[in-house]
Design an enzyme around this catalytic site. Structure first.
Site, PDB file in Angstrom:
ATOM      1  N   LYS A  58      -5.919  11.535 -18.126  1.00 49.61           N
ATOM      2  CA  LYS A  58      -6.073  12.269 -19.382  1.00 49.61           C
ATOM      3  C   LYS A  58      -4.820  12.085 -20.252  1.00 49.61           C
ATOM      4  O   LYS A  58      -4.558  11.004 -20.708  1.00 49.61           O
ATOM      5  CB  LYS A  58      -6.384  13.737 -19.088  1.00 49.61           C
ATOM      6  CG  LYS A  58      -7.546  13.927 -18.091  1.00 49.61           C
ATOM      7  CD  LYS A  58      -8.916  13.692 -18.715  1.00 49.61           C
ATOM      8  CE  LYS A  58     -10.047  13.547 -17.719  1.00 49.61           C
ATOM      9  NZ  LYS A  58     -10.271  14.685 -16.843  1.00 49.61           N
ATOM     10  N   ARG A  65       0.824  -1.226   0.000  1.00 51.87           N
ATOM     11  CA  ARG A  65       0.000   0.000   0.000  1.00 51.87           C
ATOM     12  C   ARG A  65       0.847   1.261   0.000  1.00 51.87           C
ATOM     13  O   ARG A  65       0.407   2.321  -0.443  1.00 51.87           O
ATOM     14  CB  ARG A  65      -0.945  -0.039   1.210  1.00 51.87           C
ATOM     15  CG  ARG A  65      -1.768   1.204   1.362  1.00 51.87           C
ATOM     16  CD  ARG A  65      -3.090   1.031   2.099  1.00 51.87           C
ATOM     17  NE  ARG A  65      -3.072   0.107   3.203  1.00 51.87           N
ATOM     18  CZ  ARG A  65      -2.514   0.350   4.404  1.00 51.87           C
ATOM     19  NH1 ARG A  65      -1.899   1.492   4.643  1.00 51.87           N
ATOM     20  NH2 ARG A  65      -2.564  -0.554   5.361  1.00 51.87           N
TER      21      ARG A  65
HETATM   22  C1  LIG Z   1     -10.967  14.552 -15.540  1.00 49.11           C
HETATM   23  C2  LIG Z   1     -10.528  15.622 -14.639  1.00 49.11           C
HETATM   24  C3  LIG Z   1     -10.366  15.401 -13.279  1.00 49.11           C
HETATM   25  C4  LIG Z   1     -10.708  14.087 -12.628  1.00 49.11           C
HETATM   26  O1  LIG Z   1      -9.916  13.047 -13.078  1.00 49.11           O
HETATM   27  P1  LIG Z   1     -10.409  11.524 -12.937  1.00 49.11           P
HETATM   28  O2  LIG Z   1      -9.188  10.738 -13.184  1.00 49.11           O
HETATM   29  O3  LIG Z   1     -11.490  11.358 -13.957  1.00 49.11           O
HETATM   30  O4  LIG Z   1     -10.937  11.377 -11.539  1.00 49.11           O
HETATM   31  C5  LIG Z   1      -9.928  16.432 -12.495  1.00 49.11           C
HETATM   32  N1  LIG Z   1      -9.649  17.644 -13.027  1.00 49.11           N
HETATM   33  C6  LIG Z   1      -9.791  17.893 -14.327  1.00 49.11           C
HETATM   34  C7  LIG Z   1      -9.472  19.244 -14.839  1.00 49.11           C
HETATM   35  C8  LIG Z   1     -10.246  16.892 -15.178  1.00 49.11           C
HETATM   36  O5  LIG Z   1     -10.404  17.166 -16.472  1.00 49.11           O
END
Ligand SMILES: *Cc1c(COP(=O)(O)O)cnc(C)c1O
Length: 394
Positions: free
Chosen positions: A204, A54
């Protein structure tokens, strides 16, 4: 070294992995120690090496090291999602009775965390115009402990003056956290602009292939211990497979971003010429309100931007979007594929800023497809929109 070189070399050491180029996926819970003395030593200093699954494996450490070096951070914690990165960092820096100032364009789940969770634990949040700059000073209260920025907002694209906000916060003893997902560690480094914590939805562009969920929290020397401590107290853990995918994505991040940027610009320029488009929200456009801040603080643009259409019947917009094939419709972005979504109107209404447009807002993610083919598809989409508009009452 340049960022292009750094993304290729950081976070891997072939000498420590049998000569293999990539850091492998280490899966594990139990870590064995050869002696009582070694076990006791590790128990006293669990962050000195591999202690227990962890607390991280060499796969996690490789990604943490790479992101820290790219962001100029004292240390990085990986989390199971971008949202978890935000919530853990906030919990680390706040206690009951504190006040949070958030830019009015922050990611909607960030706002819901403030309203739904922080409030319950005695932390109040108020929202500030994204373009407040140094005027944010007037919004501070004696108990303001954290400022949350997201520059640009990932639906509405307002850029924030990070250095001016950081200066105001420093004078009042408040932390500044920046959601840097749009820029990736390649296009902007908020710690160098005065922020204390930088979070990424590595889901992303860093992972970059729409196949992993991951967040990172990069900290300066002051915030690292509290953030890592909170992550460990909450049992935050990211999948080593997703860390591997993020490390793999990192290797091509520089080339991918250049293509996303070029295609995004091509689409944006084409869209700006369509009679149905009121304006395009892309920071490279000189008339875009955030253009000067973007030029000053960022090294380029990614492929995520938006266009405001003139008012059209909903069915006409649906005729356009439902017929798109190369552009997928769905949340998230930063993968190799193009996306287009209508931004829900609820995200455009908020107390501290007036959304000045009436027509629908379309958010585009320029993927790695052939740009001319993407434009041809949008062209056909606008033709459908025109045909449908003519046969519908406004
Ligand atoms: C998608 C996103 C998040 C959240 O990310 P996840 O991995 O989907 O939880 C946070 N901030 C921004 C600007 C995003 O575009």
């Amino acid at each position: 070294m340049s960022k292009a070189t750094d993304v290729v070399h950081h976070g891997r050491d072939p000498r420590r992995q049998e000569g293999l180029v990539n850091t492998p996926v280490y899966r594990g819970s139990t870590v064995l120690f050869p002696t009582v003395a070694a076990l006791e030593q590790a128990t006293r200093n669990p962050n000195d090496g591999v202690f227990y699954g962890r607390f991280g494996t060499p796969t996690h450490f490789a990604l943490q090291d790479a992101i820290s070096r790219l962001e100029g951070a004292a240390g990085t914690v990986v989390a199971a999602s971008g949202l978890q990165a935000i919530t853990v960092a906030a919990l680390a820096l706040l206690r009951a009775g504190d006040h949070v100032l958030a830019a009015d364009c922050v990611y909607d789940p960030t706002r819901r965390f403030c309203e739904g969770v922080l409030k319950r634990f005695g932390v109040e949040t108020s929202y500030v115009r994204p373009d407040a700059g140094g005027d944010i000073a007037a919004e501070f209260r004696p108990n303001t402990r954290l400022v949350i920025l997201e520059s640009p907002g990932s639906l509405t694209f307002e850029f924030q003056d990070i250095p001016a906000v950081a200066q105001a916060a420093r004078e009042r003893g408040a932390w500044v956290m920046v959601d840097n997902t749009w820029a990736t560690p390649l296009l902007c480094n908020p710690l160098a602009l005065g922020a204390d914590v930088v979070v990424h939805a590595a889901t992303k562009y860093i992972a970059g292939h729409a196949d992993a969920m991951l967040g990172t929290i990069s900290c300066n020397a002051r915030s690292f211990e509290p953030v890592r401590g909170m992550a460990q107290a909450l049992g935050v853990y990211a999948s080593p497979d997703d860390c591997f995918l993020a490390l793999r994505g990192l290797r091509t991040l520089d080339v991918r971003l250049k293509r996303h940027e070029a295609t995004g610009l091509a689409l944006a320029r084409w869209l700006a010429r369509q009679p149905e488009v009121e304006c395009v929200l892309h920071p490279a456009f000189a008339e875009f309100p955030g253009h000067a801040l973007w030029r000053r603080d960022f090294r380029g643009a990614c492929g995520l931007f938006a266009a405001v259409l003139k008012p059209v019947p909903k069915a006409a917009l649906e005729a356009m979007l439902d017929g798109l094939r190369l552009f997928g419709m769905g949340y998230s972005w930063g993968g190799f594929e193009s996306l287009a979504i209508p931004v829900p109107a609820a995200h455009l209404k908020s107390a501290r800023r007036q959304w000045p447009h009436e027509g629908p807002l379309l958010r585009f993610h320029a993927g790695l497809e052939d740009p001319d083919e993407l434009i041809a598809e949008l062209d056909a989409g606008f033709a459908r929109l025109r045909t449908a508009s003519r046969s519908l009452p406004a």
